[in-house]
Enzyme design. Structure first.
Site, PDB file in Angstrom:
ATOM      1  N   CYS C  87      -3.167  10.383   0.951  1.00  0.00           N
ATOM      2  CA  CYS C  87      -2.959   8.820   0.520  1.00  0.00           C
ATOM      3  C   CYS C  87      -3.835   8.633  -0.632  1.00  0.00           C
ATOM      4  O   CYS C  87      -3.948   7.750  -1.446  1.00  0.00           O
ATOM      5  CB  CYS C  87      -3.268   8.104   1.507  1.00  0.00           C
ATOM      6  SG  CYS C  87      -2.558   8.438   3.219  1.00  0.00           S
ATOM      7  N   CYS C 210      -1.008  -2.837  10.002  1.00  0.00           N
ATOM      8  CA  CYS C 210      -0.904  -1.667   9.647  1.00  0.00           C
ATOM      9  C   CYS C 210      -0.076  -1.675   8.283  1.00  0.00           C
ATOM     10  O   CYS C 210       1.050  -2.712   8.175  1.00  0.00           O
ATOM     11  CB  CYS C 210       0.153  -0.852  10.589  1.00  0.00           C
ATOM     12  SG  CYS C 210      -0.287  -0.483  12.159  1.00  0.00           S
ATOM     13  N   SER C 211      -0.277  -0.745   7.350  1.00  0.00           N
ATOM     14  CA  SER C 211       0.529  -0.849   6.084  1.00  0.00           C
ATOM     15  C   SER C 211       1.834  -0.380   6.476  1.00  0.00           C
ATOM     16  O   SER C 211       2.070   0.458   7.349  1.00  0.00           O
ATOM     17  CB  SER C 211      -0.318  -0.115   4.983  1.00  0.00           C
ATOM     18  OG  SER C 211      -0.532   1.236   5.505  1.00  0.00           O
ATOM     19  N   ILE C 213       5.698   1.480   5.560  1.00  0.00           N
ATOM     20  CA  ILE C 213       6.375   2.610   4.934  1.00  0.00           C
ATOM     21  C   ILE C 213       7.173   2.027   3.815  1.00  0.00           C
ATOM     22  O   ILE C 213       7.804   0.818   3.779  1.00  0.00           O
ATOM     23  CB  ILE C 213       7.259   3.147   6.006  1.00  0.00           C
ATOM     24  CG1 ILE C 213       6.727   3.571   7.083  1.00  0.00           C
ATOM     25  CG2 ILE C 213       8.243   4.291   5.168  1.00  0.00           C
ATOM     26  CD1 ILE C 213       6.234   4.856   7.129  1.00  0.00           C
ATOM     27  N   LYS C 332      -1.758  -3.316   2.760  1.00  0.00           N
ATOM     28  CA  LYS C 332      -0.959  -4.145   3.671  1.00  0.00           C
ATOM     29  C   LYS C 332       0.232  -4.879   3.325  1.00  0.00           C
ATOM     30  O   LYS C 332       1.382  -4.976   3.776  1.00  0.00           O
ATOM     31  CB  LYS C 332      -2.200  -5.086   4.491  1.00  0.00           C
ATOM     32  CG  LYS C 332      -1.674  -6.047   5.534  1.00  0.00           C
ATOM     33  CD  LYS C 332      -1.032  -5.416   6.769  1.00  0.00           C
ATOM     34  CE  LYS C 332      -0.152  -6.037   7.536  1.00  0.00           C
ATOM     35  NZ  LYS C 332       1.199  -5.845   6.867  1.00  0.00           N
ATOM     36  N   HIS C 336       2.757   0.536   0.743  1.00  0.00           N
ATOM     37  CA  HIS C 336       1.818   1.812   0.685  1.00  0.00           C
ATOM     38  C   HIS C 336       2.763   2.930   0.512  1.00  0.00           C
ATOM     39  O   HIS C 336       2.801   3.829   1.473  1.00  0.00           O
ATOM     40  CB  HIS C 336       0.848   1.797   1.771  1.00  0.00           C
ATOM     41  CG  HIS C 336       0.078   3.076   2.040  1.00  0.00           C
ATOM     42  ND1 HIS C 336      -0.567   3.919   0.813  1.00  0.00           N
ATOM     43  CD2 HIS C 336      -0.434   3.832   2.931  1.00  0.00           C
ATOM     44  CE1 HIS C 336      -1.356   4.630   1.172  1.00  0.00           C
ATOM     45  NE2 HIS C 336      -1.247   4.893   2.462  1.00  0.00           N
TER      46      HIS C 336
END
Lengths: 130, 351, 388
Positions: C87, C210-211, C213, C332, C336
């Site tokens: 990342c 969670c960020s 997809i 977020k 991402h």
């Protein structure tokens, strides 16, 4: 995980065969062939861990990749082995609420995964409350 | 003398009550439970199979007595549910107890008596001096087709007997077998579940062979049932072993400690051996134990065993270092049929 | 060493783009950045492209050449290099570009990042992302990325006074900012209840911790500061570039709740820029999970360990707070696309410093910082930017 890649680590996965630096006294699991403290001055020998430890931190995995989706929810934890090394492993409990930081655990032999219906079965170490 | 130098048992924690299974198939639970004498049975966790059970049983045996791994020259694992059709469970057990590579290994299959056949093989190898210690394991995550009578009893568990002649905790005085070609129960290659001959499994199967081997043993040893403190007969349900014990002249008291099937179910290759283990869990030095297994297809192996002083000798053997059968049966986790079906892989999932 | 400036930025909309391919996305971002810098293709000396896992997501390797080709630069035969650090791929690609220009080896360099994640199902993307951790000793036993960060969160909450509500406030704040960023994947503000009642993914982290997809690409152009004014009236100076590494596996960390690589890269960056924490006007941090933003604020030295939750709750990191964090919406809310994230952070810093950040524009921002994390903290890139 491919067959040779899994096979290569059978002693480590089945019996927690790690390493130990005789110079500084640190224990390594997963095993390391080079001591990060002593580097080239270190003397690395094999060490079979006893398989008892405590939970340092954990989570309950509710969304997993295909290989582990049958097991959800399952407890994933960082376990500090008695000798001092830390490893990531599943903790097998019926009720994830039972798990807490500091919980004593011991190693058991379980299936880690299978390569589909016809592929190889990989076995290894998980933990249960001690 | 050749005997058992240590032993260990493993039973998964999960149980399903027979009422729960009967509810699914519309059967009368009271009739089923009364007919079989079984109230509940064990089942494996999602990540347990015959190999993991075998390993846990063998490791429990090693907790009781730390056997030199170099002394282990043979491992035989008897099961009807080996995880692989081709690839030995015994080699996995060998690696998991750090006994590889200087050892021989093979998987056995003889329905529910493959484990006791493994014991006999190890006795021969030790007795002949070919190996110092042989490991015989009976393990199963027993298969029973949904809706079939077998489903009420097919259970999960295993037992490891380490056979050697170095200070056995129990001497094996004698063994003999009775074998015929009798198709009372079978599973064809590639089939998920076994089939059986219904009532044909009784007289021509179980009773003929268990009595055949047991009477042969009594005759060859010149003993009577009253010479034994305990007896274990293969236990596909609670009725058969009780009936055959009565037919042979053994009492309820003699078979009581080894009759684990009411709370465990039939662990197939593990069944007679877990019964023996449960008896060894409570036996005293000098106790004499009579064992007769049964495997469909069909045959029985009989054993005459005498417990030695070493079973209480902390210097060589620590019985309390591993869980007893009674402890393994305690604290079960009960599941419903849906969960049971998931654990047993009976739910079709898209992969 | 030459001073380096960012002279152009470009970023695609972030989202789930069924009708746009990996190539479409990168070309769009690249063209935007080159247009922004008033460049012609032949002026570009080199490209560095951050990408984590085209091999798993679209079965395509060798993307340095692919991107140069589809950017119309095959005939120029430019040097094009893929940079991979999970990342942190984008942050490292940017750093490579800065180093190349600073060293004098190149003059005009494009740093890009791209990830096309939605061509595979969630299970495969979960598995591909798990490759950012230790496959042999974490992934192989069932560790997922949310699971690893959840273990950080549990360790943190066991040791420091962080409430579940404070953690949720990170997501609420970042969605508020994202709703003011036209490229953000999520354009809606959310409430604490939304986070607290969302599906549990890996205890204690819920879906809204969670960020997502995301598909997306971003690109920036860097040049020597001395010539930057030829291309733009508002070059943004790179005051510091720093990178650090740590153990690949979380279980081997000195301290599970401290990203030592963030501490090291942060310290190096402040030293290089000759700045103090109080000099920073805003930060873009790597909030792949809400707990990661809490750790980042502390590990970069903006407060003591255990204080970031309370500061977040008090609005210290909000758009109108003393230290706005993740004005873009962060990972977020902005999304991402793994390899693009580090470059998007640079784009956001540049837009804020140029005064072009629209509805989320900060007043008088002079100095901004970015922090981009690979894995659970095994690689960290930190950059500091300033107006010229």
């Amino acid at each position: 995980m491919s067959v040779p890649r899994f096979w290569r680590k059978i002693p480590q996965r089945y019996n927690l065969e790690g390493t130990h630096c005789e110079v500084c006294g640190r224990y390594f699991f997963p095993p390391r062939n080079l001591c990060p403290d002593c580097r080239r001055d270190g003397r690395i020998v094999g060490h079979t861990f006893e398989g008892v430890g405590t939970i340092v931190t954990y989570s309950v995995i509710r969304t997993a990749s295909d290989q582990f989706s049958d097991l959800t929810p399952y407890v994933l934890a960082i376990v500090e082995l008695k000798e001092g090394a830390r490893m990531t492993a599943q903790v097998v409990v019926e009720n994830p609420e039972e798990v807490f930081i500091g919980m004593p655990v011991k190693a058991v032999f379980r299936r880690l995964g299978t390569d589909g219906e016809s592929g190889v079965i990989s076995y290894g170490t998980k933990f249960v409350p001690a | 003398m050749v005997g058992i130098i240590t032993y260990g048992t493993y039973i998964p924690r999960y149980r399903i009550k027979l009422e729960e299974i009967a509810k699914v198939w519309g059967d009368n639970a009271a009739d089923i439970i009364g007919g079989l004498g079984v109230k509940e049975k064990s089942l494996p966790d999602m990540d347990e199979d015959s190999a993991t059970i075998a390993v846990e049983a063998a490791r429990n045996a090693l907790l009781r007595r730390d056997i030199d791994r170099n002394a282990i020259g043979a491992i035989y694992v008897g099961s009807e549910s080996h995880p692989y059709a081709v690839k030995p469970t015994a080699a996995t057990v060998g690696a998991a107890i750090m006994a590889t590579p200087v050892m021989t290994a093979a998987d056995y299959e003889f329905a529910c008596k493959a484990g006791t056949a493994a014991m006999q093989t190890c006795m021969g190898l030790v007795g002949s001096g070919m190996v110092k210690c042989g490991v015989a394991i009976g393990t199963d995550v027993a298969q029973g087709a949904p809706g079939d009578a077998l489903e009420y009893t097919a259970a999960a568990g295993g037992c490891a007997m380490f056979i050697g002649d170095d200070n056995p905790i129990a001497d094996i005085n004698h063994t003999c077998s009775f074998t015929t070609d009798t198709p009372d129960f079978w599973r064809r290659e590639g089939q998920a579940y076994p089939r059986h001959g219904g009532r044909f499994t009784g007289d021509p199967g179980y009773f003929k062979h268990v009595q055949g081997a047991a009477r042969m043993m009594l005759e060859q040893m010149g003993t009577a049932p009253s010479d034994y403190d305990y007896a274990i007969f293969h236990q596909p349900n609670a009725k058969f072993p009780q009936r055959v014990a009565g037919m042979l002249g053994f009492t309820k008291e003699q078979i009581a400690p080894g009759l684990v099937v009411p709370r465990l179910g039939n662990t197939y290759s593990g069944a007679s051996m877990i019964g023996l283990a449960a008896t060894l869990d409570v036996a005293k030095p000098g106790d004499r134990i009579f064992v007769t297994s049964f495997g469909s297809g069909a045959g029985s192996d009989a054993f005459d065993i005498t417990v030695t002083d070493r079973i209480l000798d902390d210097a060589v053997f620590s019985r309390g270092a591993a869980p007893s059968v009674e402890e393994l049966l305690a604290d079960p986790i009960y599941v419903d049929y849906a969960r049971y079906a998931k654990h047993k892989g009976k739910i079709m999932v898209q992969k | 060493m030459r001073d380096v400036a960012v002279i152009g930025v470009g970023c695609t909309d972030f989202g789930e783009w069924w009708d746009r391919s990996f190539r479409d996305l990168f070309v769009e971002a690249g063209v935007m950045a080159i247009e922004d810098a008033n460049l012609a293709g032949e002026q570009i000396d080199a490209m560095y492209v951050g990408n984590m896992s085209a091999g798993r997501f679209i079965d395509q390797e060798h993307i340095g050449a692919l991107i140069a080709d589809y950017s119309g630069l095959a005939t120029e035969n430019i040097a094009s290099t893929r940079v991979e650090a999970a990342c942190a791929s984008g942050g490292l690609a940017f750093r490579e570009a800065v180093v190349a220009v600073a060293s004098g080896m190149a003059n005009i360099v494009v740093a890009g990042g791209v990830e096309k994640m939605t061509d595979v199902d969630t299970s495969l993307s979960t598995d591909a992302l798990a490759g950012a951790a230790d496959r042999e000793w974490e992934g192989s036993v069932g560790a997922t990325f949310p699971g690893l960060y959840a273990m950080i969160a549990n360790d943190y909450m066991h040791r420091y006074p962080l409430t579940r509500e404070q953690l949720a406030q990170v997501a609420v704040k970042n969605h508020y900012n994202g709703a003011r960023n036209p490229i953000a994947q999520f354009q809606k503000e959310i409430t604490l209840d939304t986070v607290m009642n969302s599906t549990m993914v890996a205890d204690p982290l819920r879906l809204f911790d969670c960020s997502p997809i995301t598909d997306g690409a971003a690109a920036v152009v860097v040049a020597p500061l001395e010539t930057a004014k030829k291309f733009t009236d508002t070059p943004i100076r790179v005051l510091a570039t720093a990178q650090a590494s740590d153990t690949i596996a979380l279980h081997d960390r000195r301290d599970i709740s401290t990203l030592d690589a963030t501490v090291a890269a942060g310290n190096r960056a402040f030293k290089m820029a000759g700045l103090e924490r109080r000099d920073i006007d805003f930060v873009e941090v790597h909030d792949c999970f809400t707990i990661a933003e809490i750790c980042a604020i502390e590990d970069l030295g903006f407060c003591k360990k255990g204080e970031a939750g309370r500061l977040t709750e008090e609005g210290y990191t909000a758009l109108d707070g003393d230290l706005p964090v993740n004005t873009s919406g962060g990972l977020k809310a902005c999304g991402h696309p793994v390899g693009a994230t580090g470059i998007k952070q640079v784009c956001e810093a540049v837009l804020q410093l140029r005064g072009e950040a629209g509805g989320r524009q900060l007043d008088g921002a002079e100095i901004g910082m970015t922090q981009n994390v690979g894995g659970t903290g095994a690689t960290v890139a930190v950059h500091i930017f300033g107006r010229t």
